[in-house]
Design an enzyme around this catalytic site. Structure first.
Site, PDB file in Angstrom:
ATOM      1  N   CYS A 100      -2.407  -1.521  -1.199  1.00  0.00           N
ATOM      2  CA  CYS A 100      -3.926  -1.287  -1.005  1.00  0.00           C
ATOM      3  C   CYS A 100      -4.325  -2.234  -1.756  1.00  0.00           C
ATOM      4  O   CYS A 100      -4.553  -2.429  -3.182  1.00  0.00           O
ATOM      5  CB  CYS A 100      -4.617  -0.487  -1.338  1.00  0.00           C
ATOM      6  SG  CYS A 100      -6.051   0.048  -1.462  1.00  0.00           S
ATOM      7  N   TRP A 138      -1.798   9.212   2.268  1.00  0.00           N
ATOM      8  CA  TRP A 138      -1.094   8.736   1.223  1.00  0.00           C
ATOM      9  C   TRP A 138      -0.007   9.828   0.149  1.00  0.00           C
ATOM     10  O   TRP A 138      -0.671  10.673  -0.302  1.00  0.00           O
ATOM     11  CB  TRP A 138      -1.834   8.448  -0.536  1.00  0.00           C
ATOM     12  CG  TRP A 138      -3.047   7.044   0.220  1.00  0.00           C
ATOM     13  CD1 TRP A 138      -3.819   6.860   0.514  1.00  0.00           C
ATOM     14  CD2 TRP A 138      -2.541   5.847   0.526  1.00  0.00           C
ATOM     15  NE1 TRP A 138      -4.220   5.478   1.166  1.00  0.00           N
ATOM     16  CE2 TRP A 138      -2.645   4.877   1.067  1.00  0.00           C
ATOM     17  CE3 TRP A 138      -0.784   5.610   0.191  1.00  0.00           C
ATOM     18  CZ2 TRP A 138      -2.549   3.439   1.167  1.00  0.00           C
ATOM     19  CZ3 TRP A 138      -0.578   3.546   0.167  1.00  0.00           C
ATOM     20  CH2 TRP A 138      -1.832   2.861   0.626  1.00  0.00           C
ATOM     21  N   ARG A 176     -12.727  10.334   3.584  1.00  0.00           N
ATOM     22  CA  ARG A 176     -11.077  10.079   3.211  1.00  0.00           C
ATOM     23  C   ARG A 176     -10.937  10.233   2.043  1.00  0.00           C
ATOM     24  O   ARG A 176     -11.701   9.935   1.484  1.00  0.00           O
ATOM     25  CB  ARG A 176     -11.924   8.617   4.108  1.00  0.00           C
ATOM     26  CG  ARG A 176     -12.666   7.804   5.025  1.00  0.00           C
ATOM     27  CD  ARG A 176     -11.533   8.678   6.330  1.00  0.00           C
ATOM     28  NE  ARG A 176     -11.990   7.993   7.416  1.00  0.00           N
ATOM     29  CZ  ARG A 176     -12.475   9.351   8.713  1.00  0.00           C
ATOM     30  NH1 ARG A 176     -12.514   9.955   8.422  1.00  0.00           N
ATOM     31  NH2 ARG A 176     -13.278   9.154   9.873  1.00  0.00           N
ATOM     32  N   THR A 178      -9.075   8.371   0.186  1.00  0.00           N
ATOM     33  CA  THR A 178      -8.744   7.046  -0.378  1.00  0.00           C
ATOM     34  C   THR A 178      -7.790   6.397  -1.472  1.00  0.00           C
ATOM     35  O   THR A 178      -8.986   7.387  -2.712  1.00  0.00           O
ATOM     36  CB  THR A 178      -9.719   5.675  -0.063  1.00  0.00           C
ATOM     37  OG1 THR A 178     -11.003   6.226  -1.406  1.00  0.00           O
ATOM     38  CG2 THR A 178      -9.781   6.295   1.541  1.00  0.00           C
ATOM     39  N   GLU A 194     -15.439   3.971  -5.876  1.00  0.00           N
ATOM     40  CA  GLU A 194     -15.425   3.103  -5.655  1.00  0.00           C
ATOM     41  C   GLU A 194     -15.065   1.678  -6.351  1.00  0.00           C
ATOM     42  O   GLU A 194     -15.096   1.691  -7.069  1.00  0.00           O
ATOM     43  CB  GLU A 194     -16.588   2.549  -5.579  1.00  0.00           C
ATOM     44  CG  GLU A 194     -17.687   1.788  -5.030  1.00  0.00           C
ATOM     45  CD  GLU A 194     -16.570   0.366  -3.737  1.00  0.00           C
ATOM     46  OE1 GLU A 194     -16.699  -0.088  -4.186  1.00  0.00           O
ATOM     47  OE2 GLU A 194     -16.495   1.162  -3.142  1.00  0.00           O
ATOM     48  N   SER A 195     -14.365   0.492  -5.568  1.00  0.00           N
ATOM     49  CA  SER A 195     -12.936  -0.487  -6.374  1.00  0.00           C
ATOM     50  C   SER A 195     -14.210  -1.096  -7.111  1.00  0.00           C
ATOM     51  O   SER A 195     -13.292  -1.144  -8.715  1.00  0.00           O
ATOM     52  CB  SER A 195     -12.266  -0.961  -5.708  1.00  0.00           C
ATOM     53  OG  SER A 195     -12.462  -1.906  -4.275  1.00  0.00           O
ATOM     54  N   TYR A 242      -9.649  -6.718   7.112  1.00  0.00           N
ATOM     55  CA  TYR A 242      -9.039  -5.681   8.073  1.00  0.00           C
ATOM     56  C   TYR A 242     -10.111  -4.969   9.514  1.00  0.00           C
ATOM     57  O   TYR A 242      -9.995  -4.455  10.681  1.00  0.00           O
ATOM     58  CB  TYR A 242      -9.820  -4.106   7.231  1.00  0.00           C
ATOM     59  CG  TYR A 242      -8.994  -4.052   6.400  1.00  0.00           C
ATOM     60  CD1 TYR A 242      -7.881  -3.250   6.548  1.00  0.00           C
ATOM     61  CD2 TYR A 242      -8.829  -3.935   5.060  1.00  0.00           C
ATOM     62  CE1 TYR A 242      -7.034  -2.669   5.152  1.00  0.00           C
ATOM     63  CE2 TYR A 242      -8.016  -4.158   3.608  1.00  0.00           C
ATOM     64  CZ  TYR A 242      -6.925  -3.035   4.495  1.00  0.00           C
ATOM     65  OH  TYR A 242      -5.946  -3.432   3.174  1.00  0.00           O
TER      66      TYR A 242
END
Length: 374
Positions: A100, A138, A176, A178, A194-195, A242
């Site tokens: 990812c 995942w 989701r 994630t 949140e990256s 994406y």
């Protein structure tokens, strides 16, 4: 309810006994609620195709365009004395996939700053796993009981999947499942998923835990330009690949395709004038764009139909990719086998047979011209 012994006429009625059910402890009740939540989540996802439930692949609009949903957990680690999530070495765990790009931002910051000892790591299996109840997403190892893929790291809390991690500790969650996830191991709660915020937590309040605190990826005098380019390249490049790959109509595919390659032309011109995207030093913007472009020729060019040009066909971009990859601490965060296995084996609506290509043959250790050119 009471459970009575079967009636038998040879026994006197007084011999009948009433058995009171054993009172469930809190852990049993929590586990039952967790399992009910898992079943409800899977049921609610039956309208999605079999390879997307619980993941961002489900975020496709009626017109066929991909629109990523915002992250749900936005907690902040702070050095304030009354902080909900205080700065503390060993308290937090980062859950990621090497495949990812969003998670790889966090891996890169953790490595560059030297936060490996302060922030523990769990790494999921590269391929989405299908579990007994039909959920596909995942997992920390093969759902069929097989061994974990190389370079995976299990969840110490016993979760078999990222979904389990979310629902066991946040049973009300309906979004989701994630990665990345920054998790508070003391409170057993998700702090943030949140990256873009996690990397700023690493660089900000958690910087005091770093072994290389002198690394500055967010110089104050360049922050306005960093923020401007981050926004510009998020939609066109990071999320742009994406938007191309998950589009389900021609029109929904062509718009982001053109925006993507317009942005790449812009980046190529920018890197003709300076070593990095925001001047002469590595910044957050470089990391954010790099995690997409290091994957570009390996998966996005073919799998996501971003095939106007390879990255290696842009001289300045390609040499910049090599420069960033060869920066100390970056290469260890890039696992190409995880990347290829995930995209080609997990997205069966795009690649139905799950065949993983053997190429391309790219040498990311090759010499580059950036240091001599600038």
């Amino acid at each position: 309810r009471s459970i009575n012994k079967p009636t038998n006429k040879k026994f006197h009625k007084q011999e009948e006994t009433t058995i009171t059910p054993k009172k469930k402890n809190t852990e049993e009740e929590e586990e039952e609620e967790h399992q009910r939540r898992r079943r409800r989540t899977t049921t609610n996802m039956t309208s999605f195709s079999s390879d997307v439930n619980g993941t961002s692949l489900a975020d496709v609009e009626p017109d066929g365009s991909f629109k990523r949903r915002p992250s749900s957990f936005r907690g902040q680690v702070s050095d304030a004395h009354d902080a909900e999530f205080p700065v503390e070495a060993g308290r937090y765990r980062l859950y990621v996939s090497y495949a990812c790009p969003w998670a790889s931002r966090c891996l890169a910051f953790r490595s560059l700053l030297g936060l490996q000892e302060a922030i523990a790591l769990s790494v999921v299996h590269p391929v989405f796993q299908r579990f007994e109840d039909g959920f596909n997403g995942w997992g920390f190892a093969a759902a069929d009981g097989g061994s974990a893929s190389p370079n995976t790291i299990a969840c110490p809390l016993g979760s078999r999947s990222v979904r389990d991690l979310y629902l066991k500790h946040h049973p009300e969650y309906e979004g989701r499942f994630t990665v990345p996830v920054l998790f508070d191991m003391k409170q057993r709660r998700i702090v943030n998923n949140e990256s873009s915020e996690i990397i700023r937590l690493f660089h900000g309040p958690m910087r005091s835990l770093a072994t290389r605190p002198d690394v500055n990826l967010l110089p104050a005098d360049r922050l306005p330009e960093i923020d401007r380019l981050n926004e510009r390249y998020y939609n066109s490049v990071n999320n742009g690949v994406y938007r191309c790959g998950f589009a389900t109509t021609q029109a929904a595919y062509e718009k982001p395709f053109h925006e993507l390659f317009d942005a790449l032309d812009e980046i190529e011109s920018l890197l003709a004038k300076q070593r990095f995207l925001v001047g002469d030093t590595l910044t957050e913007t470089d990391i954010r764009v790099f995690v997409t472009l290091v994957r570009f020729d390996v998966v996005y060019y073919g799998h996501f139909k971003c095939n106007k040009k390879h990255v290696y066909e842009y001289p300045n971009i390609w040499n910049w990719v090599l420069d960033v990859y060869q920066t100390e601490g970056i290469a260890e965060t890039v696992e190409f086998e995880h990347i290829k296995q995930h995209y080609y084996s997990s997205h069966r609506s795009i690649n139905p047979h799950g065949v993983v290509p053997l190429g391309p043959a790219l040498d990311f250790r090759a010499p580059h011209d950036r240091a001599t050119k600038f």
